[in-house]
Design a protein around this motif. Structure first.
Motif, PDB file in Angstrom:
ATOM      1  N   ALA A  48       0.839  -1.192   0.000  1.00  0.00           N
ATOM      2  CA  ALA A  48       0.000   0.000   0.000  1.00  0.00           C
ATOM      3  C   ALA A  48       0.878   1.249   0.000  1.00  0.00           C
ATOM      4  O   ALA A  48       1.973   1.235   0.548  1.00  0.00           O
ATOM      5  N   TYR A  91      -9.224  -2.745   2.371  1.00  0.00           N
ATOM      6  CA  TYR A  91     -10.286  -1.995   1.703  1.00  0.00           C
ATOM      7  C   TYR A  91     -11.372  -1.585   2.696  1.00  0.00           C
ATOM      8  O   TYR A  91     -11.997  -2.426   3.341  1.00  0.00           O
ATOM      9  N   VAL A  94     -13.150  -3.783  -5.260  1.00  0.00           N
ATOM     10  CA  VAL A  94     -11.896  -3.705  -4.515  1.00  0.00           C
ATOM     11  C   VAL A  94     -10.721  -3.570  -5.465  1.00  0.00           C
ATOM     12  O   VAL A  94      -9.848  -2.705  -5.298  1.00  0.00           O
ATOM     13  N   GLY A 152      -8.401  -0.284  -6.103  1.00  0.00           N
ATOM     14  CA  GLY A 152      -6.949  -0.401  -5.946  1.00  0.00           C
ATOM     15  C   GLY A 152      -6.211   0.165  -7.139  1.00  0.00           C
ATOM     16  O   GLY A 152      -5.204   0.875  -7.006  1.00  0.00           O
ATOM     17  N   ASN A 198      -3.287   1.393  -5.236  1.00  0.00           N
ATOM     18  CA  ASN A 198      -3.050   0.660  -3.991  1.00  0.00           C
ATOM     19  C   ASN A 198      -3.041  -0.839  -4.280  1.00  0.00           C
ATOM     20  O   ASN A 198      -4.072  -1.474  -4.391  1.00  0.00           O
ATOM     21  N   TYR A 208      -5.055  -3.486  -2.168  1.00  0.00           N
ATOM     22  CA  TYR A 208      -6.462  -3.734  -2.525  1.00  0.00           C
ATOM     23  C   TYR A 208      -6.543  -4.744  -3.660  1.00  0.00           C
ATOM     24  O   TYR A 208      -7.326  -5.697  -3.626  1.00  0.00           O
ATOM     25  N   VAL A 209      -5.730  -4.495  -4.707  1.00  0.00           N
ATOM     26  CA  VAL A 209      -5.781  -5.364  -5.895  1.00  0.00           C
ATOM     27  C   VAL A 209      -5.516  -6.810  -5.486  1.00  0.00           C
ATOM     28  O   VAL A 209      -6.227  -7.740  -5.885  1.00  0.00           O
ATOM     29  N   GLN A 257      -5.810  -8.197  -2.477  1.00  0.00           N
ATOM     30  CA  GLN A 257      -6.896  -8.743  -1.657  1.00  0.00           C
ATOM     31  C   GLN A 257      -8.054  -9.215  -2.516  1.00  0.00           C
ATOM     32  O   GLN A 257      -8.516 -10.349  -2.420  1.00  0.00           O
TER      33      GLN A 257
END
Ligand SMILES: Nc1ncnc2c1ncn2[C@@H]1O[C@H](COP(=O)(O)OP(=O)(O)OP(=O)(O)O)[C@@H](O)[C@H]1O
Ligand SMILES: [Mg+2]
Lengths: 312, 254
Positions: free
Chosen positions: B38, B46, B205, B209, B214, B217-218, B220
């Motif tokens: 991040a 997220y 999400v 991202g 970020n 996020y991607v 996750q």
């Protein structure tokens, strides 16, 4: 009685069954022989309406087969095909129960019938009822196929090359079994076959098909002795026709008085061909014949056999 | 040795399932793990919607669209293998294939112009995408039933519907389930793009991202979608082999 009246089948321009008429007596075995493509299967399949006829009529026990729904008609006859067509997703018992289920028999009646049939075909019910078809040998699958066809006690059994996939030994056993079962049940059987020996062994009458036409419809002896067409001669072959004739004759029908001086005994059900073979093998000219109880009922000698196998 | 060997797949399944559940319900457990990905000062997990509800909505999209494609695909597959429907087979195949060659985004765009933004356009696109494998496998499944078996079924006096339900469909079932399995996996992945037309799903999400750069996020979103596909594929596979065994078809399929 099955009465086939001037039945034809055409696919567009080609006629594959051409004006066939024949009367089949109840309680007999008829074999249909002929070269590949001669229309044997088509003829058979028109009887249970798997193939629609183009012309003619078929009557079974005084009833036109078109006068009832095809499914009902088929449930009242047995149908056995080469490669048996067992349902791979149903157990042996479920396969045999197919038609009784369609006819909505009671579950307990069905179960009884299935076990009875497994017994009849030498398949120990406890051991085989719940097996899958793929767990059986080819010969066993074939027997299940016949048992399934007989499940709802049909009076007519249609068989299209039923033993085609079996090895010679099992095949011979299957033929013997079919004869026994036919005698027990007294049903009418139609068998399509490529194998002339099979056709002659099983048949009360043989139907010879060629190019869609019924060339001859007669007892096996007649086909050998009085062929109606050169093709019939070709089909039966000329090299061993005397032996074929002998194989159709039963010892019990050619008896002479018992000869007590002779040691050798043979069963009354043996064919003259078997007798000839045994005499030749032992190098003796005569044998006594015994019945099922082991009593001597007569004798047969070589001149007798020569006479029986002679052209008439 | 053999006994332990039999437990291995179940152990792997359990680990994957636990990992998936943890990612969905306890994302904060993974905060330190994702933190390096991040940007400085940004949230690692997220925050907008709970991952659990997004996962639920994602699954819902997939399930609903799948039911629709299965109903349509299987009925169409049955229809074109009936004697009366045979002439439609090439046409139906062509339509299903063309449907598949449309890029998902184009289908989405078209669907939006027809029904507006939200879950509906996504459902339409997903249902269309699931259709082809299910349809094709139904046709293949019905067609591979041996001729001798069908001939016997007719010869025994089964009616057309008795033959269909009692013989053809059970024997086609393994392949039909295979088609459903493929469609499910395709749709779990494809559903992510639904968030571009405002359908609630895990795509949100990933796209968020990408927008704010970020990678946590991607990752996750991607992990949850990927694990979900693996788990469901496996579950369907288990169901498939169970059914196949119940139907006594193991020999043909194995
Ligand atoms: N559905 C069909 N459409 C067109 N022609 C057909 C069809 N079914 C059979 N025929 C033709 O009818 C003829 C007779 O076929 P049939 O199956 O009755 O022969 P058969 O005597 O049983 O042959 P075999 O011994 O090879 O089984 C063949 O020439 C075959 O090509
Ligand atoms: Mg044939």
């Amino acid at each position: 009685m099955i009465s086939i009246r001037q039945v034809s089948k055409r696919y567009q321009e080609t006629t594959v069954v051409d004006q066939v008429s024949m009367e089949i007596e109840s309680g007999t075995i008829t074999t249909i022989v002929g070269t590949s493509g001669s229309g044997k299967s088509t003829l058979l399949r028109m009887i249970n309406r798997l193939t629609d006829m183009s012309e003619g009529e078929i009557w079974i026990e005084g009833r036109n087969i078109m006068s009832q729904p095809a499914t009902e008609l088929r449930r009242r006859m047995g149908y056995v095909i080469q490669g048996n067509g067992l349902f791979p997703h149903r157990t042996v018992a479920e396969n045999i129960a197919t038609v009784p289920k369609l006819l909505q028999w009671q579950a307990s009646t069905i179960q009884e019938r299935v076990y009875e049939l497994l017994d009849l075909f030498d398949l120990e019910p406890k051991q085989y009822a719940h097996k899958w078809p793929h767990q059986l040998s080819g010969g066993q699958q074939q027997r299940v196929g016949v048992a399934r066809a007989l499940a709802a006690r049909p009076q007519l059994l249609l068989m299209d090359e039923p033993f085609g996939a079996l090895d010679p030994v099992i095949r011979h056993k299957a033929q013997e079994d079919l004869l026994t079962i036919q005698q027990q049940l007294g049903i009418t059987i139609l068998v399509v076959t490529h194998d002339m020996d099979e056709a002659f062994l099983l048949a009360d009458k043989v139907a010879v098909m060629h190019d869609g036409k019924l060339l001859q419809y007669a007892a096996p002896e007649d086909i050998l002795v009085n062929p109606s067409d050169p093709f019939c001669v070709q089909l039966t072959g000329t090299s061993d026709r005397a032996l074929k004739l002998l194989s159709l004759a039963k010892a019990k029908d050619h008896l002479q008085p018992v000869n007590e001086a002779i040691e050798l005994d043979m069963p009354a059900e043996a064919s003259l061909r078997d007798v000839l073979s045994e005499l030749t093998w032992r190098g003796v000219p005569i044998t006594n014949i015994i019945n099922a109880q082991g009593q001597r009922i007569g004798s047969i000698d070589l001149p007798q056999i020569l006479k029986a196998g002679q052209a008439r | 040795m053999n006994r332990i060997g039999a437990y291995w797949p179940w152990l792997v399944r359990l680990v994957v399932l636990l990992l998936f559940l943890a990612l969905v319900f306890k994302p904060y457990w993974f905060e330190t793990l994702f933190a390096p990905l991040a940007p400085k000062g940004a949230a690692v997990i997220y925050p907008q919607d709970s991952l659990a509800s997004l996962t639920g909505q994602h699954l819902e999209l997939v399930l609903v669209s799948l039911v629709v494609s299965a109903l349509l695909g299987v009925s169409a597959g049955i229809g074109v293998t009936r004697p009366s429907g045979l002439e439609f087979l090439p046409l139906a195949r062509a339509i299903a294939n063309i449907g598949q060659t449309f890029p998902p985004v184009a289908v989405l765009a078209l669907a939006v112009s027809a029904v507006g933004f939200g879950a509906y356009p996504t459902l339409i696109a997903l249902a269309l995408y699931g259709l082809l494998p299910i349809f094709e496998n139904t046709v293949a499944g019905v067609k591979q039933v041996p001729y001798a078996v069908l001939d016997a079924a007719d010869g025994m006096g089964m009616s057309a519907s008795q033959r269909l339900w009692g013989v053809e469909l059970p024997l086609a079932l393994p392949l039909i389930l295979e088609g459903i399995k493929v469609a499910t996996v395709i749709n779990i992945g494809t559903a992510t793009i639904g968030s571009t037309v405002a359908a609630k799903c895990l795509g949100e999400v990933i796209i968020a991202g990408l927008l704010v750069n970020n990678m946590a996020y991607v990752l996750q979103g991607g992990l949850i979608v990927g694990l979900m596909a693996v788990l469901i594929y496996d579950l369907l596979g288990l169901m498939q082999s169970f059914l196949v065994q119940r139907l006594g078809l193991s020999a043909q399929v194995a």
